[in-house]
Design an enzyme around this catalytic site. Sequence first.
Site, mmCIF file in Angstrom:
data_model
loop_
_atom_site.group_PDB
_atom_site.id
_atom_site.type_symbol
_atom_site.label_atom_id
_atom_site.label_comp_id
_atom_site.label_asym_id
_atom_site.label_seq_id
_atom_site.Cartn_x
_atom_site.Cartn_y
_atom_site.Cartn_z
ATOM 1 N N ASP A 31 0.824 -1.216 0.000
ATOM 2 C CA ASP A 31 0.000 0.000 0.000
ATOM 3 C C ASP A 31 0.855 1.262 0.000
ATOM 4 O O ASP A 31 0.414 2.305 0.487
ATOM 5 C CB ASP A 31 -0.924 0.045 1.229
ATOM 6 N N CYS B 71 -24.560 -15.850 -5.919
ATOM 7 C CA CYS B 71 -24.592 -15.379 -4.533
ATOM 8 C C CYS B 71 -24.519 -13.852 -4.473
ATOM 9 O O CYS B 71 -23.702 -13.231 -5.157
ATOM 10 C CB CYS B 71 -23.434 -15.985 -3.741
ATOM 11 N N CYS C 9 -22.977 -10.552 0.078
ATOM 12 C CA CYS C 9 -22.216 -9.354 0.434
ATOM 13 C C CYS C 9 -22.993 -8.085 0.084
ATOM 14 O O CYS C 9 -23.040 -7.131 0.873
ATOM 15 C CB CYS C 9 -20.840 -9.364 -0.228
ATOM 16 N N CYS D 152 -24.580 -5.470 3.247
ATOM 17 C CA CYS D 152 -23.910 -4.203 3.532
ATOM 18 C C CYS D 152 -24.930 -3.203 4.083
ATOM 19 O O CYS D 152 -25.883 -2.840 3.385
ATOM 20 C CB CYS D 152 -23.262 -3.644 2.270
ATOM 21 N N CYS E 63 -19.136 -7.646 4.894
ATOM 22 C CA CYS E 63 -19.241 -8.273 3.569
ATOM 23 C C CYS E 63 -18.345 -9.504 3.459
ATOM 24 O O CYS E 63 -18.589 -10.375 2.622
ATOM 25 C CB CYS E 63 -18.933 -7.270 2.464
ATOM 26 N N CYS F 41 -19.563 -13.948 3.532
ATOM 27 C CA CYS F 41 -19.148 -14.623 2.293
ATOM 28 C C CYS F 41 -18.988 -16.122 2.523
ATOM 29 O O CYS F 41 -18.235 -16.546 3.415
ATOM 30 C CB CYS F 41 -17.831 -14.030 1.803
#
Length: 321
Positions: free
Chosen positions: A135, A193, A196, A200, A247, A251
């Site tokens: 990052d 699916c 998620c 949220c 989320c 899963c």
Amino acid sequence: MGSPAVNQALAAALKQEAASLGFDACGIAKVGRLNSMEPVLRQWLSEGNHGAMGYMENHLEKRLDPSLLVENAKSVIVVALNYYTDTPNDAFDDLVVSKYARGKDYHLVMKEKLNLLENALKQWRPNHEGRIFVDSAPLLEKAWAVRAGLGWIGKNTCLIIPRKGSFFFLGELVTNIELPEDKEFASEHCGSCTRCLDSCPTAAIVAPGKLDARKCISYLTIELKASMPEEYRDGRLKGQIFGCDICQDVCPHNRFAKPGWFNSENHFELWSASKWSNLTKDEFKRQFVLAKSPIARVKFEKLQDNIAVALNASKKNSTPY
């Protein structure tokens, strides 16, 4: 440049070294421009989905082409490190800190391990020149993880590794050494699916694989430096005070997730709401800044505001998501 057999052996040695350092996955991709990502990224930015993260608009070409970040770059070595913890956390009785923030700042952990991996590469190839990324530069790490064969990008925009899930930090070592590339992960296994998207609380996943950061709880509690917008003080944040895992928690692929070595050190998830609400600035510095916690990314005043909003949220939400 070695023979194909020698290069294959080097790639295998690098992956073995990565495993010995604690990485849970390692793959190699050939450096090249991510042409397919350009229209997606441009549209996402033009719609303002990055919110106050203005830096996302900078260095577009470098985001698409790592050879502009590392001279003579030939290969991208991508590693993943598991941060899953199964420590229980009731989001409606206690305040919630994202799993990734319950240990030492992952930037430091990943860089330390990647430095050791690079040292091994230098021993085997003294002519290695490259750069480590965690990052720390405009590199599209999830796209490179897909290129390196690690997994696919799910509908929640997280990288999902088959039979391992999505609770992973990613890091990269870009090198001028040409290594045999792994097969790109060309399929996705989300199927029909939509857990998620449906789960949220702020509807931040506006379409499969598309996130509006301005609505994301992680963005609202971390990246947004201003206080929480009024529209999100209505109880939708479900006790989240730093980041969000909802989320990922819902899963189905994360049924394979197992606690890794990178586990909770400070047990913030066990702190009572009273302890959080009575946090002082001195204790914030001691617990987070000096301890090199990811929570130090936000200022004390921002965390206080998150806590105040979350306390209200935890009172209003008493049914599971």
